[in-house]
Motif scaffolding. Structure first.
Motif, mmCIF file in Angstrom:
data_model
loop_
_atom_site.group_PDB
_atom_site.id
_atom_site.type_symbol
_atom_site.label_atom_id
_atom_site.label_comp_id
_atom_site.label_asym_id
_atom_site.label_seq_id
_atom_site.Cartn_x
_atom_site.Cartn_y
_atom_site.Cartn_z
ATOM 1 N N VAL A 155 13.717 23.923 -26.682
ATOM 2 C CA VAL A 155 13.151 24.849 -27.454
ATOM 3 C C VAL A 155 12.147 23.941 -28.458
ATOM 4 O O VAL A 155 10.991 24.470 -28.732
ATOM 5 N N THR A 204 3.901 25.876 -30.264
ATOM 6 C CA THR A 204 3.402 27.159 -30.957
ATOM 7 C C THR A 204 2.285 27.532 -30.348
ATOM 8 O O THR A 204 1.359 26.992 -29.888
ATOM 9 N N LYS A 234 10.350 29.927 -33.435
ATOM 10 C CA LYS A 234 11.211 28.679 -32.742
ATOM 11 C C LYS A 234 12.222 28.347 -33.668
ATOM 12 O O LYS A 234 13.362 28.178 -33.241
#
Lengths: 231, 559
Positions: free
Chosen positions: B273, B278, B290
């Motif tokens: 993750v 972005t 996120k």
């Protein structure tokens, strides 16, 4: 007091004592509804109907309505007839109803209606009051129509919504706006002045004895009256 | 007198009664005609969207309560069976967008018109024309308009709702769930997550609103802020603590990136993750997303019985400071450093004067980087010690800070700048730099150890930006920066700013200003800026570069 003949009563409202152009009454609907000819004529005819009906009714009741109650009674009668006219217009001429909008209701407080009720119908017999209503109403309608024709034809290049194509390039949009309306109004008043040679309606004088408020007026009670001139 | 008054009132009442009677009679005659006129007028408006219709009747929807899409407010049935006109109320960019849509019984859209909206760009006035003669598949294929996504997406959904309404009225079974809702239900089914957990017994991240537990994993609902608040995300996490799916159920974001971004996290664990990029132009949306994914993974661990530290970095910092100096009562302020401190990253002072906490430079211990929090009371006694080296460094740092003094040399700098600016043969770039220094340095102090402390104004979006949606504030960013004589930043702090909310105002955070700590003039260009806040970043960096030039001038060498 000089008494006018029936014909004089009928016709004085058209020019000599035109409520809009000479007496300068009912200015608000005059300016607001004269952007289109059909709106102006509709407004004039609605006011005519109210004027005639209220004059007749008030004249019929003039000896019954007490002095102290006359204004509330007149208002109730006028408002009632305005509502009746409004309902008929809404039912049978909905397009006119849409275009007049709130100004139809505002006939209730139109100075012409209450003014004629107070000045004429409250003191004169039914036939004369009816004729006065017709005369004033017709004068009102003619004045509104004249203003509307000038504003719509020269300001919008249309007549009652129908385009006048050859005038389209020359239209003066300013005339359809509020300042243009006031200008046209002023010019029409000036024109009527010229036509009537600037003569104001005959002045009348009467003593306090003829005044409906004499009983409660200090001046009348003390006898310090002057001859009061009334246009 | 009394009799006279009674007579007056009586006359008025009698007149009122007569007028009322006349009004009642008139109403009797005109009311049906007026009602008929109103019906025709309403029918004319409805005919605009269902041209083949003649007369319409409003349906009573009480039998369909809960069965129709939530946007449906009224349904008019065309009496000859030509179809229906549905009135829907939805939310575009602004609330209360009212749409009338005419649909035949076969589900073909014959017309759509927005009757009430105030969308910023006005697309609701014309977008309806795209749906004429389209069925459900055709409606789906109509593109939304870039830059007016919220308006046109809501409009399109309303048209779909209208078609579904007609199908339901025709007796068809229609699945009213949105694609996102279907995806969430499938996640729940795949993970066996049917039982809602009682979250009150767990310490969970604030973003978690509910969670479903199953034998194969968890389905966690979170609400986070992106560019706008209220982004609702549902995340499925397997028992292996990897994400199986992520769906944005609801959002007010403007660019629409949150709709597909969840796919980037499928199969990822916590490290995965972190590695997901972005999206430029939607930084705040995707950063918020996120953050939600990390919270979902932590929540899954907690629900699975694991011990997880769910505190935010700020909470961890405050807890460490309080543990190091309990007398500080939990209220500490970070000191602005004007001296180079060996072995110490930062020093915090207790607001109540109880002492200091020095944070030693982070070192690698095993796989983790950590610094020690060393508490020192007001009498310079160690309250909480660290390693011998760090404790000594902490004491030295606090002593240095306490002994530090500085002299105001603002006038000296101003005189030097005037002298330099008097040179009429100056290079244009130098001229602009010197003017920038003279006009924007509000104060400069020199410490006893030869370091410089500037307070300088930076021209960011507040001065150089501004449009109809984000007007410029007219205010500068005010920065305090300490620089060594040989040109290295010791500390950097944003004193005040009025940059764009949620975009440029990130420059006020320590996370941004601390990026410049330890940097030289050559390093400034390479420091990460604020995504979506180019003018703010440029104004900030230009201000710092001017300070470096000012240091050189003060040290006796002009640029």
């Amino acid at each position: 007091m000089r008494k006018d003949s029936n014909l004089q009563v009928l016709t004085k409202g058209i020019l000599k004592e035109n409520p809009v152009l000479v007496l300068i009454l009912g200015t608000c609907p005059t300016l607001a509804t004269t952007q289109t000819v059909d709106g102006a004529v509709g407004m004039g005819l609605a006011a005519l109907a109210v004027l005639v009906c209220s004059n007749i009714f008030i004249s019929l009741l003039r000896n019954i309505i007490p002095d102290t109650m006359r204004i509330p009674c007149y208002i109730v009668i006028i408002a009632g007839f305005v509502t009746i006219v409004k309902m008929f217009v809404q039912a049978y001429i909905p397009t006119l109803f849409e275009s007049l909008g709130v100004y139809l209701d505002l006939i209730t407080v139109n100075c012409i209606i209450l003014g004629r009720a107070e000045m004429f119908a409250g003191k004169n017999p039914v036939v004369k009051s009816a004729l006065d209503g017709i005369g004033m109403g017709v004068g009102f309608t003619i004045a509104l129509a004249a203003m509307a024709i000038i504003r719509e034809v020269f300001g919008n290049a249309t007549f009652a919504g129908t385009p006048i194509t050859f005038l389209e390039p020359y239209k003066i949009s300013f005339l359809t706006k509020a300042p243009g309306g006031l200008l046209v109004y002023g010019l029409l008043i000036a024109l009527v002045c010229v036509i009537t040679k600037g003569k104001a309606p005959l002045k009348k004088s009467f003593s306090c004895a003829g005044c409906p408020n004499a009983a409660s007026c200090h001046t009348a009670c003390t006898g310090n009256e002057k001859g009061v001139e009334q246009a | 007198m009394m009799v006279k008054n009674i007579k007056s009132v009586g006359v008025l009442v009698a007149i009122c009664a007569v007028v009322a009677l006349l009004l009642a009679l008139t109403n009797q005659i005109t009311a049906p005609i007026i009602k008929d006129n109103e019906a025709r007028k309403a029918a004319a408006a409805l005919k605009e969207v269902l041209p083949d219709g003649a007369l319409f009747e409003e349906m009573d929807l009480k039998d369909y309560k809960g069965k129709l899409p939530g946007t449906v407010t009224k349904v008019y049935e065309e009496t000859a069976g030509e179809g229906y006109v549905i009135e829907l109320t939805t939310k575009g960019f602004n609330p209360d967008m009212v749409i009338m849509c005419g649909v035949t019984p076969a589900g073909i859209v014959k017309g759509a018109k927005c009757t009430k909206a105030g969308e910023t760009l006005g697309y609701e006035k014309t977008y309806g024309a795209n749906f004429k003669d389209k069925d459900a598949a055709g409606v789906e294929a109509v593109d939304t308009v870039g830059g007016a996504t919220m308006t046109t997406a809501a409009y399109k959904q309303a048209i779909k709702d209208a078609i579904n309404t007609v199908l339901i009225l025709g007796g068809a079974e229609v699945d009213l769930r949105s694609e996102e809702e279907k995806a969430v239900d499938k996640m729940k089914e795949d993970l066996g997550a049917t039982e809602e957990a009682d979250l009150s017994q767990y310490a969970l991240p604030e973003s978690v609103t509910k969670a479903f537990v199953g034998d194969k994993g968890y389905v966690i609902y979170l609400t986070v802020s992106g560019y706008q608040p209220g982004m609702e995300i549902v995340c499925g996490v397997g028992t292996d603590n990897k994400i199986v799916g992520a769906v944005c159920l609801k959002s007010n974001e403007t660019n629409g990136k949150e709709k597909e971004y969840g796919n980037s996290f499928v199969g990822k664990d916590a490290a995965g993750v972190d590695a997901v990029d972005t999206i430029a132009g939607s930084t705040m949306t995707t950063t918020g997303y996120k953050g939600a994914m990390k919270d979902a993974l932590n929540t899954a661990l907690v629900l699975g019985g694991e011990d997880v530290d769910i505190r935010t970095p700020e909470q961890i910092l405050q807890d460490n400071l309080s543990a190091a100096l309990p007398a500080g009562e939990g209220k500490f302020s970070k000191l602005f450093l004007t001296e180079v401190l060996k072995g110490v990253d930062a020093v915090y002072a207790a607001d109540n004067g109880a002492g200091f906490v020095a944070v030693s430079v982070a070192e690698e211990i095993g796989e983790e980087f950590t610094g020690e929090f060393i508490g020192i009371d007001a009498n310079m006694n160690i309250v909480t010690a660290g390693s011998t080296m760090n404790t000594e460094a902490a004491l030295t740092a606090v002593q240095t800070i306490k002994a530090s003094s500085a002299t105001d040399i603002t006038a000296d700098l101003a005189a030097k700048m005037d002298a330099l600016l008097a040179d009429t043969a100056l290079d244009r770039n130098l001229l602009l730099t010197y003017r920038g220094i003279k006009g924007n340095v509000t104060s400069v102090n020199k410490t006893a150890t030869g370091n410089y402390v500037f307070e300088i104004k930076g021209a960011g979006y507040g001065i150089n930006g501004g449009d109809q949606y984000h007007p410029a504030s007219g205010e500068y960013i005010v920065i305090r920066v300490s620089i060594t004589a040989d040109g290295k930043i010791i500390d950097c702090l944003t004193v005040s700013q009025k940059e764009s909310e949620n975009i440029g105002d990130v420059c006020a955070k320590e996370e941004f200003s601390s990026r410049f700590d330890g940097k030289t003039e050559a390093d400034i260009a390479g420091v990460d800026g604020i995504a979506g806040a180019t003018l703010t970043t440029k104004g900030y960096k230009d201000a710092l570069l001017r300070c470096f030039v000012a240091v050189q001038i003060l040290e006796g060498g002009a640029e």
